[in-house]
Design a protein around this motif. Structure first.
Motif, PDB file in Angstrom:
ATOM      1  N   ALA A  80      39.000  36.198  29.061  1.00 46.89           N
ATOM      2  CA  ALA A  80      40.188  36.211  29.927  1.00 46.89           C
ATOM      3  C   ALA A  80      41.441  36.375  29.084  1.00 46.89           C
ATOM      4  O   ALA A  80      41.561  35.807  28.000  1.00 46.89           O
ATOM      5  CB  ALA A  80      40.268  34.923  30.747  1.00 46.89           C
ATOM      6  N   GLY A  82      45.950  36.761  29.355  1.00 41.00           N
ATOM      7  CA  GLY A  82      47.093  36.415  30.191  1.00 41.00           C
ATOM      8  C   GLY A  82      47.106  34.976  30.669  1.00 41.00           C
ATOM      9  O   GLY A  82      47.863  34.624  31.572  1.00 41.00           O
ATOM     10  N   GLU A 104      47.304  28.480  34.056  1.00 43.44           N
ATOM     11  CA  GLU A 104      47.219  29.566  35.034  1.00 43.44           C
ATOM     12  C   GLU A 104      46.560  30.790  34.416  1.00 43.44           C
ATOM     13  O   GLU A 104      46.741  31.072  33.234  1.00 43.44           O
ATOM     14  CB  GLU A 104      48.614  29.938  35.525  1.00 43.44           C
ATOM     15  CG  GLU A 104      49.352  28.787  36.180  1.00 43.44           C
ATOM     16  CD  GLU A 104      50.791  29.139  36.543  1.00 43.44           C
ATOM     17  OE1 GLU A 104      51.239  30.277  36.252  1.00 43.44           O
ATOM     18  OE2 GLU A 104      51.475  28.262  37.093  1.00 43.44           O
ATOM     19  N   ASN A 105      45.828  31.531  35.262  1.00 43.78           N
ATOM     20  CA  ASN A 105      45.243  32.784  34.787  1.00 43.78           C
ATOM     21  C   ASN A 105      46.279  33.901  34.884  1.00 43.78           C
ATOM     22  O   ASN A 105      47.426  33.661  35.282  1.00 43.78           O
ATOM     23  CB  ASN A 105      43.950  33.105  35.550  1.00 43.78           C
ATOM     24  CG  ASN A 105      44.168  33.344  37.032  1.00 43.78           C
ATOM     25  OD1 ASN A 105      45.271  33.613  37.505  1.00 43.78           O
ATOM     26  ND2 ASN A 105      43.080  33.254  37.788  1.00 43.78           N
ATOM     27  N   ALA A 106      45.876  35.111  34.536  1.00 42.99           N
ATOM     28  CA  ALA A 106      46.810  36.249  34.497  1.00 42.99           C
ATOM     29  C   ALA A 106      47.403  36.561  35.867  1.00 42.99           C
ATOM     30  O   ALA A 106      48.488  37.129  35.955  1.00 42.99           O
ATOM     31  CB  ALA A 106      46.113  37.478  33.930  1.00 42.99           C
ATOM     32  N   GLU A 107      46.719  36.171  36.929  1.00 45.84           N
ATOM     33  CA  GLU A 107      47.225  36.399  38.293  1.00 45.84           C
ATOM     34  C   GLU A 107      48.130  35.265  38.770  1.00 45.84           C
ATOM     35  O   GLU A 107      48.605  35.287  39.900  1.00 45.84           O
ATOM     36  CB  GLU A 107      46.060  36.569  39.282  1.00 45.84           C
ATOM     37  CG  GLU A 107      45.247  37.842  39.084  1.00 45.84           C
ATOM     38  CD  GLU A 107      44.267  37.722  37.928  1.00 45.84           C
ATOM     39  OE1 GLU A 107      43.643  36.653  37.770  1.00 45.84           O
ATOM     40  OE2 GLU A 107      44.143  38.694  37.150  1.00 45.84           O
ATOM     41  N   GLY A 108      48.345  34.269  37.936  1.00 46.42           N
ATOM     42  CA  GLY A 108      49.189  33.141  38.296  1.00 46.42           C
ATOM     43  C   GLY A 108      48.475  32.076  39.100  1.00 46.42           C
ATOM     44  O   GLY A 108      49.103  31.141  39.596  1.00 46.42           O
ATOM     45  N   LYS A 109      47.154  32.175  39.229  1.00 48.27           N
ATOM     46  CA  LYS A 109      46.385  31.161  39.949  1.00 48.27           C
ATOM     47  C   LYS A 109      46.166  29.959  39.042  1.00 48.27           C
ATOM     48  O   LYS A 109      45.817  30.110  37.865  1.00 48.27           O
ATOM     49  CB  LYS A 109      45.047  31.726  40.412  1.00 48.27           C
ATOM     50  CG  LYS A 109      45.190  32.792  41.462  1.00 48.27           C
ATOM     51  CD  LYS A 109      43.847  33.299  41.915  1.00 48.27           C
ATOM     52  CE  LYS A 109      44.036  34.372  42.977  1.00 48.27           C
ATOM     53  NZ  LYS A 109      42.750  34.961  43.361  1.00 48.27           N
ATOM     54  N   CYS A 111      44.273  27.254  37.369  1.00 51.30           N
ATOM     55  CA  CYS A 111      42.875  26.998  37.034  1.00 51.30           C
ATOM     56  C   CYS A 111      42.643  25.521  36.744  1.00 51.30           C
ATOM     57  O   CYS A 111      41.562  24.994  37.002  1.00 51.30           O
ATOM     58  CB  CYS A 111      42.475  27.834  35.825  1.00 51.30           C
ATOM     59  SG  CYS A 111      42.626  29.604  36.130  1.00 51.30           S
TER      60      CYS A 111
END
Length: 145
Positions: A80, A82, A104-109, A111
């Protein structure tokens, strides 16, 4: 029971630290191991402190973590990119500060999210010290944020 997502305080600076997902972070379940998240909470707080305080301040003061609490919301997969930690501080209580972190992951979610209780100590004696008001102002949001 789902936990509410931590939301940064409007009066606090949110410090962002990019995180690297390394092969050794991946566990037998194929995602970042829980122990790595604890390290990331510490890394985010330390990076924020180092970025905002002088070498002289860092030689005088140190922080000791006394408690970690983490909610794991979704896995981070091998390779992964970002991934970031967003961190901010809460209200000081004597020598104690709660520091909040969202991973947060690259999509801004989100985790994972967590809170660490840190205690300010004199670097020479390791005795707890009341957080000075001048220290809090460094962590406040500015109009440019």
């Amino acid at each position: 029971m789902a936990r509410a997502t931590l939301t940064p305080r409007e009066d606090r600076e949110v410090f962002v630290l990019p995180l690297e997902v390394l092969p050794e972070h991946i566990d037998a379940n194929g995602h970042v191991n829980n122990v790595v998240y604890v390290g990331w909470l510490q890394d985010a707080g330390t990076a924020h402190w180092n970025a905002r305080f002088s070498e002289e301040d860092r030689a005088k003061w140190s922080w000791v973590a006394t408690r970690h609490e983490i909610d794991y919301l979704r896995g981070i997969e091998p390779g992964a990119t970002g991934v970031v930690a967003r961190t901010w501080v809460g209200e000081p209580h004597g020598p104690r500060f709660n520091r909040y972190v969202r991973i947060e992951n690259a999509e801004g979610k989100v985790c994972a999210q967590g809170v660490t209780e840190w205690v300010l100590v004199d670097a020479a004696t390791l005795r707890p010290q009341r957080i000075p008001p001048s220290m809090l102002t460094v962590f406040e949001a500015t109009s440019a944020d």
